[in-house]
Every structure is written in structure tokens, then in C-alpha cells.
Enzyme design. Structure first.
Site, PDB file in Angstrom:
ATOM      1  N   GLU A 100       0.852  -1.178   0.000  1.00 18.24           N
ATOM      2  CA  GLU A 100       0.000   0.000   0.000  1.00 18.24           C
ATOM      3  C   GLU A 100       0.897   1.239   0.000  1.00 18.24           C
ATOM      4  O   GLU A 100       1.170   1.804  -1.023  1.00 18.24           O
ATOM      5  CB  GLU A 100      -0.955  -0.056   1.201  1.00 18.24           C
ATOM      6  CG  GLU A 100      -2.143   0.868   1.011  1.00 18.24           C
ATOM      7  CD  GLU A 100      -3.405   0.418   1.750  1.00 18.24           C
ATOM      8  OE1 GLU A 100      -3.428  -0.682   2.318  1.00 18.24           O
ATOM      9  OE2 GLU A 100      -4.368   1.188   1.757  1.00 18.24           O
ATOM     10  N   GLU A 136      -2.012   0.435  13.440  1.00 20.54           N
ATOM     11  CA  GLU A 136      -3.197   0.788  12.654  1.00 20.54           C
ATOM     12  C   GLU A 136      -4.484   0.505  13.432  1.00 20.54           C
ATOM     13  O   GLU A 136      -5.450   1.259  13.368  1.00 20.54           O
ATOM     14  CB  GLU A 136      -3.197  -0.053  11.367  1.00 20.54           C
ATOM     15  CG  GLU A 136      -4.396   0.143  10.472  1.00 20.54           C
ATOM     16  CD  GLU A 136      -4.263  -0.639   9.173  1.00 20.54           C
ATOM     17  OE1 GLU A 136      -3.553  -1.670   9.154  1.00 20.54           O
ATOM     18  OE2 GLU A 136      -4.875  -0.216   8.168  1.00 20.54           O
TER      19      GLU A 136
HETATM   20  C1  BGC Z   1      -5.303   2.560   4.745  1.00 18.86           C
HETATM   21  C2  BGC Z   1      -5.818   3.621   5.688  1.00 18.86           C
HETATM   22  C3  BGC Z   1      -6.744   4.461   4.888  1.00 18.86           C
HETATM   23  C4  BGC Z   1      -7.892   3.550   4.598  1.00 18.86           C
HETATM   24  C5  BGC Z   1      -9.113   4.160   4.056  1.00 18.86           C
HETATM   25  C6  BGC Z   1      -6.452   1.702   4.378  1.00 18.86           C
HETATM   26  O1  BGC Z   1      -6.116   0.648   3.580  1.00 18.86           O
HETATM   27  O2  BGC Z   1      -4.235   1.872   5.258  1.00 18.86           O
HETATM   28  O3  BGC Z   1      -4.995   4.149   6.560  1.00 18.86           O
HETATM   29  O4  BGC Z   1      -7.057   5.684   5.408  1.00 18.86           O
HETATM   30  O5  BGC Z   1      -7.498   2.447   3.844  1.00 18.86           O
HETATM   31  O6  BGC Z   1     -10.055   3.779   4.875  1.00 18.86           O
END
Ligand code: BGC
Length: 926
Positions: A487, A782
Site C-alpha cells: 500500500e 493501525e
Molecule cells: C489505509 C488507511 C486508509 C484507509 C481508508 C487503508 O487501507 O491503510 O490508513 O485511510 O485504507 O479507509
């Protein structure tokens, strides 16, 4: 003899220093001595230093000189300009010219009738301002064809050229489609990594400028450059797509050599260059790098190298992206982390524990046999069996492979890939593994540290350290959500919540302005702000149902609102109103996009509630209903979409109106203030059950409604009481997600529940900020439950251990424990209002503000409180002493007006309020 000389000096020094006023720390566009900028009106800033209390600048003079061939400088001066502005002053002298080098200095006058000397010289150099200035450089590439579906061997480019004696100055202007690393005569050019950085490359491509004067020598020289995929054509996004910006790597370079005799010459990328491949067989940001060192071409970037078997390059005519100078600090190798332990996995694997979750790479020495293949695997945590937990990386391999060329010792590290890791499994290492031969190198954007935070509570200090490490790991050219899985994207919502904390930790002004440009440039013509910037998700090439979603739902509230919230935060933290001017139109388009997203007439009529309710029909214009949002992302108890959407719609309208006021756009100011009022009124009718009580009776809802002032003034206390009850009923545990968590403690504190705020902050059981630390966290997770209390993992598919969003609590820690907040933008006026609480007995917090160091240190000894405060020159401060009714002393004597203290009063809570000028203060209670 020498000693007596020093003693005399130290005796007379206080007398000499009595009226000492000086100027230092000059910056242009928030950068120190930038090399290669293309802003014709860079923002100039400086700091005053004075040993007199209450020092304010009353006038300044700037002078600038263009460096030429002769050593004498011709200064052009602004003359004396009355005023106390010392930050973000737009340059308005003679026109700055392409490629020219300037020196500038400042002197100031103060309110004590002192005048400073000229400051030490600062430097700024313009980049290549027009496309034509790149002539005769041409884009070059390699002639061979490649498999575009996977990472390919890196092309190595070289050019041999002669140089005369007496070089005055030499500059390399360089960029690439892909990543580049340049060298001159065998030496790496500069210390930046991941250049030219990440932007939406077809819309703007950054170049860098390097001073290569010391690398050149009279006679033959060689210039080299290696390219790799990077963000340009490497794997990007969790859909595992490649070639999002293009599928061919290319190089553009221009070396300008100026001689002392006034002549100059240019060596530019053109058909005369040669190209080949060498040891870098593949390189990818997510997956890592393969180096087969048997294929090294020793001395390939030196003039003596025989390149007879290297091929000619090919001109790459397709490359025409607009070139822009880079405007932020580069990514560099910044911290060295030594491994703390050698562990063994369940199958006997050798695993290094770095003791810190970090982002960058492992550098190590190895001595083995020709052809021996050493493999490294990186992960953030170990699973319950002691093996690397790699599932959370999803498809990102985070793997490094080195094939040794001979039996000599080699020092190994990647060029074009970074990993997020605390643990490194080292397979097939030759001989015994000695920790001394390994070091972790943390790599991130080189932003100057600004904040310091230290208290009597070790857990809070660790939380602060985890927040800072989270920022280091995720401020790598763009602000990312996470640095390890497939990501690593510039998610708007994450930086929206983290900006204020980031701005306190490090000087993030240039970095975030660069990113705002990325965001603004990818805004759609209808005003939608992408989920991520640069908008890689908007470029997905393979269309399938999951990828098409990103085309259909280009924006989300709370995320897209980064376009209003981040420029506003930069203005508050750094006093940079240029960001507001620059992004005003984008802010406005976003608010209009939100307005258009509020319920359409057919949605309104589809809703049976509306059939007999005219007010409800009217309100629908202000309720952002039925549109996509990530909501209060990852909250244990989520808030509804319409609720979240409507709050952010109101907030963006409000910020736009306030920005319009600052920019003297009176009509917009009125229109958007009214819009914000209308949204709030509709919100109250739609989402409250009775004054102060919300239909969605959960923590996140109260936090957002209170902190964004969605409720009328009379009912806020009741709402806050309910929030406090909900938190306490939950055993002082939070139940909030990405959007509401950053404001939870503020909402509690603001309405009189400071004790609950501290109880939540110091909570150690799940879920809480400190719980991850009890599980060994060294960065912010997270999810509250990345590792569950029973040791199992949260959702494997989304379980990053380095996500800064929840670290947004840092702002409250600096602002309430340290008590430092801006009362006027850029801390021109400072609020010093520490509010000790919890089990804290002391705190030492400081911020290197745009005007200079703001310091607050407090200590309890029994019930007596002492406090040391430092206020920088050219600012004023308002101190609210935390203890009601305290009788205060200064330097052990009863407190009086004078010597920096301009006024003493008492507020409604019977706390002493001091209006102060710059200087150093020591207060105590009896
Ligand atoms: C990310 C988040 C992002 C989110 C959106 C995720 O995959 O890691 O931090 O804001 O997607 O909801």
C-alpha cells in the site's frame, strides 16, 4: 596566558552582551540554503536572538547579491522596512534568474533601539526556470526490449568527458522516469534517496540540482546514473499493478561547468552516452531488490573504465512531462539502529531483532564464497511461534537478495527499495552471524526536528517516541498510511488527522506543501479530492470490479477534507498564508463538491419521511446523505455516514469562510459562513434527540459533534457530560476511530473533564493508546488490537504496526501537558497553558517555532509547582498558571509587572494570567 585571556573575556562578556541583538536561521521557502528552486517569490524567514526581555522587531532590511565570477558582491537592499514581520515574507527584489546563485542577509531593529549586524549569509539558487533552459539535454533510454510484467535489470548510463582546470562552480540538473542514483568519477552524487520523488509524473516531474564542483577534476571525468522502477513503473497499490505512469525508464541530465575565466561548458544526456546493465537485477519498492554482485562492473562510472561492450543509448522522444524543481527536503539515511538480539525462529532461522520498528534497510558486512546467495526477509512483528509475521505484508515481499562476487568482505545495502521492519530473517549468511556487522538504517524525508516531549511518566515518553518513529517511517517523500505492506500510499484521511502533530514533531511545512500540490493537481474538474495523493488509485490500468470502485467513488469526507484542513493547519503552525492563497480555489471546489453531494431532489423524495415534512426536505440540502465515506474508520463502534459527512461538510465550509476573510474575499466569506450555519442547524434537527443528546449515542459521535461545534452553545455541556459518562462507563477506554480519536481528549478537556482525559490517556488495558506498548510496540499501530490481549493478531489483511493516524494524540500531549499552542498563526502570539494531571509530576516540552524556541518545563515538589518558560524574540505569550488561587513567585521573589511581564490578571477560574514578552522566566508557588 591563554587562560587569562579567556577569563578576561568572560568577565567583560556580560557588559558587551548587554544590548546583543542578532539574526540567524535564515530560510527560503522553509528550506535552509535551497539549491534549485523555481519560485520567483520565495518566502523568506529569519529568527531574532536577543538577551533583552520583551524584544520585538520594529524594522528589517534584506539585502541580496547575485554570485558571479568576481569575488566581490554587489548587494541590493530593500532599505529599512518598518514592521515586525520576520517569517514568510515574499521575496520582492530584483527578478531571480534561472540557474543563478544568490546570497542574502538580513538585519533588524528592535524596540530597545538596538540594531543587529547583518546576519550570516544564506544562499539560494534558482533551478532551470524554463523548459528551454534544459537544452541541449535530451531524454535518453536503453535500446533493448523488456518484459514489462516484472522488474528488470537496472540500466546503468555513463558518459566520459574532459574538463579544463579552474572550475568555479559545477551543477548537475537531473531527473528520471523511474528512480535515479547518479555518480561522478565513482562517487555518489549527493545523499538523497528515491529521487526524483513521487508526483503525478505526467502532470509534473521533479528534478534535483546538485553541487558537483568537488567531484570534478581537470582532465577526463565520468558521469554515471542508474535507474530503477520506483513508483513510476514498479508495483503499486494492493491490486499489484505495474506501469501506472509509464513502462519505459528514461534519464534527463545536464551538467553545467563554469570556469573562473568566465567560460562554461555543458555535458548533457544525448546520443553519445552509453548504457549497460550490472549487478542490480531487479528492484521494487514493495518487493525488494536482487543484487548479483558477480555482475558488477567495477569502476563503471570512472573515466578509465573501458566501455567498449556498452551499447549506445536511445533518444526517448515520448518523455515530455512538465519539469518542476523539488520543493521539499530530500529523503536521506538518517538514524542508525543497532540490532539488540539474535533470535532463532521455529525452524532455526536466524532473526535479527532491531529493537525498533523502522523503515529503511539493513546494512551489513558479509564475507563468503563466490555465488553464495544471502536472503533477507523483513517483518514488523513475530508470530506466536517466533517466526516472522508476513501475512500482514499481503503481497509485498520485503525481500533482499545478495549474491556474493568473491571471497572478500562486502558491505551490502539496497539502492531502490525500502522495508518496514523490526525483525530481519537472514538466510544463508556465510559463517557465524555477529551483531556488530549489522545495522538498521532509517530512511525518511530529512525534516528538521522541532518538538521535544519528556515527562515523569515513562509510558507517555514511549508513546511520544512511537509517534515520532511513526512519522519517520511514513514521511518518505509523501505522507503515507503505512510503510510495509502493498500500500504505502498518500492516504488523505491519515495525514488530515495527523498534520498538527506532524507539524509539531518536525518542520513539515515544505513537505506538506509539496504534497498539497500533489493533492490539488489530482483534484477532478468536479472538485472531488482523491483518496490518495499522488492518485495512484485513479490510474489503475486493469479494470475489474474492485478496481473500478475507485473510479466510481473518487472521494470520501474526512479524507477529501484534507484539502481544507491541511493548508489551514500549515497556516496556524507555520504562519504560512501562501498555502491558503495557493490552494484557495481547490478548497472552494471541494466545498462545492460536498454541497453538490448533499441529498439530491430524488433522494429527498425517495425518503418517505420527507413526504409530509417540509423542514426535513429543506434540511436535506445540507445533509450529505447516501454518499461514500470511510466514516470513523476502524472505530470499535462506527458512526453513520450521513453524520460524519455532514460534520466535515460544515467544517470545510467554515474553514473556507475563514480563509476567505483572511484573503479579503468578502462575498465568499459571507456565503460560506452562512452555509456552515445552515449545515449546523440542519445537523441539529436531524441528529439530536433533545438538546445536547445525539441519536447516535456513542463516543465518536459526541466527540465529532462537540469538537466541530455542531451543537448550539447551550447544549454543549450536556453533550460533553454524556461523552464523559460513555467514556467512564467504558472503564475509561476509548471506543473511537481514525476521525474522532484525535479530538477525544480535547473534547473532554474543553468541557471540564480533564481527569477523564488523563485517565483515558494513561489507560494501559485494551483498547487504549498505551496498550500496544504493553505488547512491545515501538510505533503506532493501525488497529487498537493489532495484537489482541490473548496474543493473537487482528485482521491479517489489514494489520499494520506502523500507521501514524492514532498518533494524532501527540498534538494534545504537546498542547495540554506541555501547554504550548498558537494563539496567533505561526506562534506570533503563544498560549502557554500546561495542565498537569494524571500521575505526572513533571514535564519538559519545547517547540522550535518559526520565531525560535518555545520552552515549558514544570515540576511538582509535593504540592508546590515550579515552572521554567522560554519565549522567543519577536513574539508575545499569554501564560495561564494551572493552579487556581496560587500565590506566585518569580526567581524566588513575589511576582510583579516588569522585566518581560507586561500584565498580571486573574481569569474566571481564579488562575493567574500573565501577558509576557520574550525572555526566560522561572516561576514557583510557595
Ligand atoms: C489505509 C488507511 C486508509 C484507509 C481508508 C487503508 O487501507 O491503510 O490508513 O485511510 O485504507 O479507509
Amino acid at each position: 596566558m591563554k587562560l587569562r585571556y579567556l577569563l578576561i573575556l568572560s568577565f567583560v562578556w556580560p557588559l558587551l552582551a548587554f544590548a546583543d541583538l542578532s539574526v540567524n536561521d535564515l530560510t527560503a521557502d522553509h528550506l535552509r540554503d535551497p539549491l534549485g528552486i523555481d519560485n520567483l517569490q520565495p518566502l523568506l524567514s529569519w529568527k531574532l536572538q536577543s538577551n533583552m526581555p520583551s524584544t520585538m522587531q520594529t524594522a528589517y532590511e534584506i539585502r541580496v547579491a547575485k554570485e558571479g565570477q568576481s569575488s566581490s558582491l554587489e548587494w541590493l537592499s530593500t532599505g529599512r522596512i518598518a514592521g515586525d514581520e520576520s517569517i514568510n515574507i515574499g521575496y520582492s527584489g530584483p527578478a531571480l534568474q534561472s540557474g543563478r546563485h544568490y546570497q542574502w542577509q538580513v538585519r533588524v531593529w528592535d524596540n530597545h533601539a538596538n540594531v543587529s549586524d547583518w546576519s550570516p549569509s544564506a544562499h539560494l539558487e534558482m533551478g532551470l526556470l524554463a523548459h528551454a533552459d534544459w537544452g541541449p539535454a535530451q531524454w535518453i533510454t536503453y535500446p533493448w526490449s523488456e518484459d514489462k510484467n516484472q522488474s528488470q535489470p537496472s540500466p546503468f548510463f555513463r558518459k566520459k568527458f574532459p574538463i579544463k582546470n579552474n572550475v568555479l562552480r559545477a551543477r548537475l540538473y537531473i531527473t528520471a522516469l523511474g528512480l535515479y542514483e547518479a555518480s561522478v568519477n565513482g562517487q555518489r552524487v549527493g545523499d538523497a534517496y528515491f529521487t526524483p520523488g513521487w508526483t503525478s509524473y505526467d502532470k509534473r516531474l521533479q528534478y534535483q540540482v546538485y553541487d558537483v564542483t568537488p567531484l570534478l577534476r581537470a582532465g577526463n571525468n565520468a558521469l554515471g546514473a542508474i535507474l530503477a522502477d520506483g513508483w513510476y513503473r514498479g508495483n503499486l497499490t494492493w491490486f499489484n499493478q505495474r506501469n501506472l505512469y509509464g513502462d519505459q525508464l528514461a534519464l534527463l541530465a545536464k551538467l553545467v561547468v563554469e570556469y573562473r575565466d568566465g567560460s562554461s561548458e555543458i555535458i548533457a544526456s544525448d546520443p553519445s552516452w552509453q548504457v549497460s546493465t550490472a549487478e542490480i537485477r531487479s528492484a521494487d519498492i514493495y518487493n525488494g531488490e536482487l543484487q548479483d554482485l558477480r555482475l558488477r562492473k567495477m569502476h563503471w562510472d570512472e573515466p578509465g573504465f573501458s566501455a567498449s561492450d556498452w551499447g549506445p543509448v536511445k533518444i526517448f522522444a515520448d518523455a515530455t512531462p512538465p519539469l518542476v524543481a523539488s520543493t521539499a527536503q530530500p529523503v536521506r539515511e538518517l538514524e542508525i539502529v543497532k540490532p539488540i538480539k539474535l533470535l532463532h525462529g521455529p525452524n532455526g532461522e536466524s532473526i535479527l531483532d532491531m529493537g525498533q520498528n523502522m523503515v529503511g534497510w539493513l546494512r551489513f558486512k558479509a564475507k563468503g564464497q563466490t555465488g553464495q546467495q544471502i536472503r533477507l526477509f523483513h517483518a514488523e512483528v513475530l508470530d506466536q511461534n517466533g517466526a516472522l509475521y508476513r501475512k500482514a505484508l499481503r503481497s509485498a515481499q520485503q525481500q533482499m537478495e545478495y549474491i556474493l562476487p568473491d571471497a572478500q568482505e562486502h558491505t551490502l545495502q539496497p539502492h531502490f527499495s525500502f522495508q518496514g521492519f523490526r525483525y530481519v530473517q537472514v538466510d544463508n549468511y556465510p559463517g557465524a552471524l555477529n551483531l556488530d556487522d549489522f545495522e538498521g538504517v532509517a530512511v525518511h524525508s530529512d525534516l528538521p526536528a522541532l518538538g521535544h516531549f519528556e515527562t515523569s511518566n515513562a509510558m507517555l515518553n514511549k508513546l511520544h517516541s512511537n509517534i515520532v518513529w511513526g512519522q519517520r517511517g511514513n514521511f518518505l517523500d509523501v505522507p503515507t498510511d503505512c510503510p510495509q505492506r502493498d500500500e504505502r500510499l498518500g492516504w488523505t484521511g491519515d495525514i488530515q488527522v495527523f498534520t498538527n502533530t506532524a507539524a509539531f514533531n518536525m518542520d513539515s511545512a515544505a513537505f506538506l506543501k509539496k504534497w498539497l500540490t500533489d493533492l490539488a493537481i489530482d483534484q477532478t474538474s468536479g472538485g472531488a479530492i482523491p483518496f490518495v495523493a499522488p492518485n495512484a488509485l485513479g490510474r489503475l490500468k486493469i479494470k475489474s470490479l474492485p478496481t473500478s470502485v475507485y473510479a466510481l467513488k473518487p472521494s470520501a469526507t474526512g479524507w477529501g477534507d484534507a484539502i481544507t484542513i491541511v493548508p489551514w493547519a500549515l497556516y496556524q503552525q507555520y504562519g504560512d498564508s501562501a498555502a491558503l492563497v495557493e490552494f484557495y480555489d481547490n478548497m472552494k471546489q471541494w466545498v462545492e463538491y460536498e454541497r453538490a453531494g448533499a441529498s439530491s431532489w430524488w433522494m429527498t423524495w425517495l425518503n418517505y419521511h420527507n413526504w409530509f415534512d417540509t423542514q426535513r426536505r429543506r434540511d436535506d440540502k445540507y445533509i450529505w446523505n447516501g454518499k461514500f465515506t470511510f466514516g470513523d474508520w476502524l472505530a470499535p463502534v462506527p458512526v453513520s455516514s450521513a453524520f460524519v459527512n455532514t460534520i466535515y461538510f460544515a467544517n470545510s465550509a467554515q474553514l473556507l469562510s475563514e480563509t476567505a476573510r483572511l484573503l479579503h474575499k468578502a462575498d465568499d466569506e459571507k456565503v460560506y459562513a452562512q452555509l456552515a450555519r445552515d449545515i449546523r442547524a440542519a445537523f441539529q434537527r436531524r441528529f439530536t434527540t433533545s438538546p445536547g443528546l445525539l441519536e447516535e449515542d456513542i463516543q465518536g459521535a459526541y466527540v465529532l459533534a462537540l469538537q466541530y461545534d455542531m451543537l448550539d452553545v447551550q447544549s454543549r455541556d450536556k453533550a460533553a457530560r454524556r461523552l464523559n459518562e460513555l467514556v467512564q462507563k467504558n472503564g475509561n477506554h476509548l471506543a473511537t476511530g481514525f476521525l474522532s480519536t484525535p479530538h477525544l481528549l480535547d473534547a473532554l478537556e474543553r468541557f471540564g473533564y480533564l481527569n477523564t482525559a488523563y485517565a483515558v490517556l494513561q489507560q494501559e488495558s485494551f483498547p487504549s493508546w498505551l496498550y500496544p506498548i504493553t505488547k512491545g510496540a515501538t510505533t503506532i499501530w493501525e488497529r487498537w488490537g493489532g495484537i489482541q490481549p490473548d496474543g493473537s493478531f487482528g485482521d491479517d489483511g489489514m494489520n499494520s504496526f506502523n500507521h501514524y493516524a492514532y498518533g494524532a494524540v501527540g498534538e494534545w500531549m504537546y498542547g495540554t501537558i506541555g501547554g504550548i499552542r498558537p494563539l496567533q498563526p505561526g506562534y506570533k502570539k503563544i498560549s502557554i497553558a500546561p495542565r498537569p494531571g494524571g500521575d505526572l509530576t513533571s514535564a519538559k516540552v519545547s517547540l522550535q517555532s518559526p520565531y525560535g524556541l518555545i520552552g515549558v518545563e514544570w515540576h511538582y515538589t509535593g504540592s508546590a509547582l515550579s515552572m521554567i518558560i522560554e519565549i522567543p524574540s519577536n513574539t508575545t505569550a499569554e501564560l495561564v498558571f494551572p493552579i487556581a488561587g496560587a500565590s506566585l513567585q518569580r526567581d524566588g521573589k513575589p511576582l510583579t509587572v516588569g522585566d518581560g511581564i507586561e500584565r498580571i490578571s486573574t481569569n474566571s477560574e481564579n488562575k493567574a494570567v500573565l501577558d509576557m514578552g520574550s525572555g526566560n522566566y522561572a516561576f514557583s508557588t510557595n
